[in-house]
Design a protein around this motif. Structure first.
Motif, PDB file in Angstrom:
ATOM      1  N   ALA A 529       0.833  -1.202   0.000  1.00  0.00           N
ATOM      2  CA  ALA A 529       0.000   0.000   0.000  1.00  0.00           C
ATOM      3  C   ALA A 529       0.870   1.255   0.000  1.00  0.00           C
ATOM      4  CB  ALA A 529      -0.933  -0.008   1.208  1.00  0.00           C
ATOM      5  N   TYR A 530       1.978   1.198   0.748  1.00  0.00           N
ATOM      6  CA  TYR A 530       2.884   2.354   0.779  1.00  0.00           C
ATOM      7  C   TYR A 530       3.431   2.652  -0.613  1.00  0.00           C
ATOM      8  CZ  TYR A 530       7.094   5.095   1.773  1.00  0.00           C
ATOM      9  OH  TYR A 530       8.073   6.065   1.781  1.00  0.00           O
ATOM     10  N   GLY A 531       3.800   1.597  -1.339  1.00  0.00           N
ATOM     11  CA  GLY A 531       4.315   1.789  -2.691  1.00  0.00           C
ATOM     12  C   GLY A 531       3.278   2.389  -3.618  1.00  0.00           C
ATOM     13  N   VAL A 620       6.752  11.676   1.825  1.00  0.00           N
ATOM     14  CA  VAL A 620       6.553  10.240   1.597  1.00  0.00           C
ATOM     15  C   VAL A 620       7.558   9.423   2.400  1.00  0.00           C
ATOM     16  CG1 VAL A 620       6.635   8.429  -0.157  1.00  0.00           C
ATOM     17  CG2 VAL A 620       5.512  10.605  -0.672  1.00  0.00           C
ATOM     18  N   LEU A 621       8.804   9.863   2.449  1.00  0.00           N
ATOM     19  CA  LEU A 621       9.806   9.137   3.224  1.00  0.00           C
ATOM     20  C   LEU A 621       9.495   9.157   4.718  1.00  0.00           C
ATOM     21  CD1 LEU A 621      13.124  10.196   1.434  1.00  0.00           C
ATOM     22  CD2 LEU A 621      11.933   8.002   1.284  1.00  0.00           C
ATOM     23  N   GLN A 622       8.984  10.276   5.202  1.00  0.00           N
ATOM     24  CA  GLN A 622       8.611  10.348   6.617  1.00  0.00           C
ATOM     25  C   GLN A 622       7.493   9.369   6.951  1.00  0.00           C
ATOM     26  OE1 GLN A 622       7.742  14.506   6.939  1.00  0.00           O
ATOM     27  NE2 GLN A 622       9.888  15.113   6.860  1.00  0.00           N
ATOM     28  N   ILE A 623       6.498   9.308   6.087  1.00  0.00           N
ATOM     29  CA  ILE A 623       5.421   8.343   6.313  1.00  0.00           C
ATOM     30  C   ILE A 623       5.974   6.925   6.265  1.00  0.00           C
ATOM     31  CG2 ILE A 623       3.275   7.425   5.336  1.00  0.00           C
ATOM     32  CD1 ILE A 623       2.618  10.283   4.451  1.00  0.00           C
ATOM     33  N   GLY A 624       6.958   6.683   5.380  1.00  0.00           N
ATOM     34  CA  GLY A 624       7.608   5.378   5.322  1.00  0.00           C
ATOM     35  C   GLY A 624       8.279   5.017   6.634  1.00  0.00           C
ATOM     36  N   ASN A 625       8.878   5.996   7.300  1.00  0.00           N
ATOM     37  CA  ASN A 625       9.440   5.750   8.629  1.00  0.00           C
ATOM     38  C   ASN A 625       8.369   5.273   9.601  1.00  0.00           C
ATOM     39  OD1 ASN A 625      12.465   6.830   9.425  1.00  0.00           O
ATOM     40  ND2 ASN A 625      11.712   7.752   7.548  1.00  0.00           N
ATOM     41  N   GLY A 626       7.223   5.919   9.548  1.00  0.00           N
ATOM     42  CA  GLY A 626       6.133   5.522  10.425  1.00  0.00           C
ATOM     43  C   GLY A 626       5.634   4.128  10.120  1.00  0.00           C
ATOM     44  N   VAL A 627       5.549   3.780   8.829  1.00  0.00           N
ATOM     45  CA  VAL A 627       5.115   2.431   8.444  1.00  0.00           C
ATOM     46  C   VAL A 627       6.109   1.393   8.949  1.00  0.00           C
ATOM     47  CG1 VAL A 627       4.727   0.911   6.462  1.00  0.00           C
ATOM     48  CG2 VAL A 627       3.798   3.225   6.443  1.00  0.00           C
TER      49      VAL A 627
END
Length: 952
Positions: A529-531, A620-627
């Protein structure tokens, strides 16, 4: 005990199927009968629309066929009247078929069915000619109610496989048909495509047929019913024989269906709690989004950093929750913490001093961020209540976006609003008092259902980075439904979405994301989903028109879907690390996304100049950290939300309200849909009044939103075409507003936005009473200073094509920039073979420097008044069109720049002499309004010359 059924002779009986048969037949007769009669008697009249007639358009729409002409209107009304009886019977029988003890959903569906029936009568018997507004209200109410009726009928449908199959097919066909229906209506209404209305008509008729067919499926269910008329007193005997002497005895106590999908009581008390909770979330986002626009007032009027920008750091208050005593206090007295945020935040509009108003809002943001963080942290071991709180917060964002959609991108509770400019401040404050009390009720259950193992958890700081990225994405992209649409806009002819009606589509994507995030958290919290979300963000950033907007919708669904995942992970860590640090990251992102456009006014701004893509990549990278953190943290927790009956029921109330909010946004889109039937002020003279105004981001001298006052001035000055500069407010610091929405709809004008907010300018816009045939957006050469935007538009002015240029030059300090911009603009103005008008901000003195390039052979343009030496910024130039008048109007307290106006006449040979004539020699339709002479109105009056100038 009284018998369940009265005994008596059966006079008449028939199968329940006949209710469906009669309803379907009469409904089709009403519509198709009107179509046949209309085509037989008034064919060419009913295929005629506002743009085209036969043969370009050759099939009538539903509204044309059943409209105001006799006798087709009467055929339709009689048919609808006859349909009403079977219609009420159909709704009643379907309720009896689906009603279950302790289940409220069938009752809700039945009431929706009754409501649809009454609204159908409303738009049938009150035509648009009788009362356009009431007709539209009934129509939109009917269309909106169709959604819960259709979904409700599916939800409570008896276990009849054939009926369920056809209901699904017809419902899918109905909702699928809405897409091409809307598309071809827009092709007709906005693009004026010949033949588009005929194609739209076919889809519109398909919607009618599908709507009736959906209800016709009840024929499969009503076979279970036999409707019997009994004579319990024997009065019907006489000489007549009974139709039936006896009826087979049926199992009276056996239920028709054994189970329903939505059994269980529907608690209106719990619904009220959910409403209060979501309203509390709405208030949080109202106050949060108001801080930026209050801060913006100060650098705006200081023309640089003012020091008050530090107020944006008010969000980092959760850092104090690292102190155990503060954390305990915030949890124990959470209700009062909420009140300490809500009351100063919503009462701030009463504070006239701008510094103190900003102080009140900053304090409210400080308290609000701490209150919501403490609330989430307190609920971390109760998955049902935590999910409800997260839904309240995110649905509050949806409601905030809807409120702005309804109020032309201004939140009516902001401290820049008041009763004079569209504010609902007192109403919002009074509703918030009981809402906060109800939403922050003490916990009545003990314990929780979520146990966090002692194993490895994700990083609290990484979770905080994810929260910061999520918060920034929510605020910068989703706090207004028009922001991402403005990113993708490229001008006329229209190749992409417009703010109305597609703002409702953005809001629908937010609701869909919340639904998916609640029902499938493992899916939305996955790397897959992140991708997909990252790809959507990429298309939004690098593409335009529909491609960019499709990316925006994908990213919207992902953001709202991943929010519950990230927050549930973050609350398992120290709140100071997860939320205090997260909000600090959010603040850095706010500064980052301001720096990319304000690079000419801030320290080291050149390092990030024009790098909006860097902002998106960081988000987007910050949200990736959270994921990444959530995958570890949530894997160590045992959640039972999805399996818990309590969790499902509690969540259901929030989702039901979310569905209602979606219906509300659709209604707003329908009511705000532009008519595009605009007329100039003096068509008899073939007059064009053009103006230029630098509106200072529609925030006036006293920190009030100024759209309504601007609209009044433009209307009273009878301006047909006006260029607006410093008009782009689609950033956090400016409130993510869109001034042009209100001006265009209130004044009845077409609107073109210049280079969008993702292209790093301060904005240019064009409003026109005349159709905009084509427009091109330019970013002029600006190697050192701020980017200079320009719009090049071709208008259809009384059948003559006229080019209008709207331009904002660079600042005084950047000499080379302004020279390059002048050369560029001169070339494109000289290249046009059509009559042309320039509405501009030039930063030059008359007769000197770059003025000689703007005016002369290089551009082919002429100054509207060579004798006006007292100018520095605003100029009106023209060529190959007759100039008849020129005026300068004082700004009042709206902005820091006056309004300049020029009057032109189409179809007459231009005269470039400066011969002036008295006003009494000018035709009345070519005169400037007299009301602005002398002291004028509301601070607007003719100044510099003290009166307008007229030319022979």
């Amino acid at each position: 005990m009284a018998p369940k059924f009265k005994e008596g002779d059966v006079v008449f009986s028939f199968s329940g199927r006949w209710v469906s048969y009669v309803h379907t037949a009469l409904a089709y007769v009403a519509f198709l009968g009107a179509l046949v009669v209309g085509c037989s008697l008034h064919y060419q009249k009913i295929v005629q629309n506002q743009w085209y007639g036969y043969p370009q358009e050759w099939f009538p729409s539903v509204s044309s066929a059943i409209g105001d002409r006799y006798p087709e209107r009467s055929v339709f009304m009689v048919g609808i009247a006859l349909t009403s009886g079977p219609r009420f019977a159909l709704v009643a029988l379907y309720y009896l078929l689906t009603a279950r003890p302790n289940s409220s959903l069938p009752k809700i569906v039945a009431w929706v069915g009754v409501f649809r029936t009454f609204t159908c009568g409303g738009w049938s018997y009150v035509t648009s000619t009788d009362d356009h507004m009431r007709h539209d209200i009934f129509m939109v109410s009917y269309l909106v109610a169709t959604i819960p009726w259709t979904l409700g009928c599916l939800a409570v449908s008896p276990p009849n496989p054939v009926a369920i199959k056809y209901r699904k097919i017809l419902a899918a066909a109905f909702f699928g048909t809405l897409v091409p229906t809307t598309y071809f209506f827009l092709q007709h209404k906005i693009h004026r495509v010949a033949g588009a209305y005929t194609i739209y008509a076919f889809f519109e008729w398909a919607l009618v047929l599908l709507d009736v067919a959906f209800d016709a499926v009840t024929v499969y269910d009503f076979s279970s019913f036999e409707i019997v008329v009994r004579d319990v007193k024997g009065l019907s005997r006489g000489d007549k024989k009974l139709l039936k002497d006896d009826i087979k005895e049926k199992e009276r106590h056996q239920p028709i269906i054994q189970a329903s999908t939505f059994d269980g009581p529907y608690s209106w008390w719990n619904l009220s709690i959910a409403l209060a909770d979501i309203y509390n979330g709405f208030i949080f986002w109202t106050i949060q989004t108001s801080l930026g626009v209050c801060v913006w007032y100060f650098p705006l009027w200081h023309m640089g950093l003012s020091g008050y920008e530090v107020s944006v750091m008010a969000t980092v208050s959760p850092l104090l929750l690292s102190i155990p005593q503060v954390r305990t206090f915030a949890i124990k007295y959470n209700r009062w913490l909420h009140y300490s945020a809500v009351i100063p935040g919503l009462i701030a509009w009463q504070i006239t001093d701008q510094v103190n108003r900003l102080g009140a809002v900053s304090f409210a943001v400080w308290q609000g961020c701490m209150a919501w963080t403490a609330m989430w942290y307190a609920e971390r071991n109760d998955s049902a209540r935590l999910q409800a709180r997260i839904l309240a917060w995110t649905a509050g964002l949806v409601l905030s976006s809807i409120a702005k959609f309804a109020c032309y991108s201004n939140n009516p509770l902001w401290p820049i609003m008041n009763a004079d400019n569209g504010g609902w401040n007192w109403t919002g404050l009074l509703l918030s008092i009981p809402a906060v009390w109800h939403a922050t009720r003490p916990v009545t259950t003990s314990g929780g259902d979520q146990v966090v193992k002692t194993g490895k958890k994700g990083s609290g700081l990484m979770a905080g980075v994810g929260i910061g990225g999520l918060m920034f994405a929510f605020h910068s992209l989703l706090s207004d439904s028009s922001t991402m649409i403005a990113w993708t806009w490229t001008g006329f002819p229209v190749h992409g979405p417009q703010q109305v009606p597609y703002g409702a589509v953005t809001i629908a994507a937010m609701g869909l994301g919340l639904l998916l995030g609640t029902s499938s958290p493992n899916l939305l919290g996955s790397w897959t989903a992140y991708g997909i979300g990252a790809v959507g963000a990429m298309f939004l950033t690098y593409s335009q028109d529909w491609t960019g907007y499709y990316g925006a919708l994908v990213f919207t669904v992902y953001l709202c879907g991943v929010a519950p995942v990230l927050i549930k992970s973050a609350v398992q860590h120290n709140p100071a690390a997860a939320f205090g640090f997260g909000f600090f990251i959010y603040n850095l992102m706010i500064l980052f996304h301001c720096w990319v456009v304000a690079y000419a006014f801030v320290p080291y701004g050149y390092l990030v100049r024009e790098h909006n893509d860097w902002v998106m990549i960081c988000t987007v990278l910050q949200i990736g950290n959270g994921v990444f953190s959530a995958l570890t943290t949530n894997a160590q927790s045992r959640e039972k939300t999805a399996k818990s009956a309590r969790g499902r029921k509690q969540t259901a109330y929030y989702l039901h309200i979310l569905l209602v909010l979606q219906l509300l946004s659709m209604s707003i889109a329908y009511l705000r849909f532009p008519t595009n039937d605009y007329k100039s002020y003096h068509p008899e003279e073939k007059s064009l009044t053009a103006g230029i105004w630098t509106i200072h981001f529609s925030l006036d001298n006293d920190m009030w939103s100024s759209e309504r006052r601007m609209a009044a001035a433009i209307r009273e000055l009878e301006v047909d075409v006006i260029g607006m500069l410093e008009s782009d407010t689609q950033r956090i610091i400016m409130g993510n507003r869109d001034t042009m929405q209100y001006l265009a709809e209130d004044l009845g004008m077409y609107v073109d936005y210049g280079p969008g907010p993702n292209l790093h300018t301060w904005g240019a816009a064009l409003l026109s009473k005349f159709p905009i045939l084509n427009s091109t957006h330019h970013l002029l050469p600006s190697p050192h200073g701020e980017l200079a935007p320009a719009i090049e538009a071709t208008l259809d002015v009384y059948g003559t094509q006229v080019d209008v240029f709207v331009f904002h030059s660079g600042q005084e300090e950047d000499v080379e920039d302004r020279r390059l911009q002048t050369e560029y603009l001169a070339r494109i103005m000289n290249a046009t073979p059509r009559p042309a008008i320039l509405l501009s901000y030039l930063v030059t003195q008359p007769g000197q420097g770059n003025y000689l390039t703007h005016v002369g052979q290089k551009s082919g343009m002429h100054d509207i008044d060579h004798t006006d030496w007292d100018r520095w910024c605003e100029y009106i130039l023209y060529k190959d069109i007759k100039r008849t008048g020129y005026a300068r109007v004082s700004r009042g307290t709206i902005t820091d720049t006056e309004i300049q106006l020029g009057k032109f006449v189409v179809g007459q040979a231009p005269d470039y002499s400066d011969t002036m004539i008295p006003e009494d020699q000018v035709a009345p339709g070519l005169r400037f309004p007299a009301m602005f002479k002398g002291e004028g109105v509301r601070g607007h009056f003719y100044h510099v010359f003290d009166e307008p100038r007229y030319f022979a």
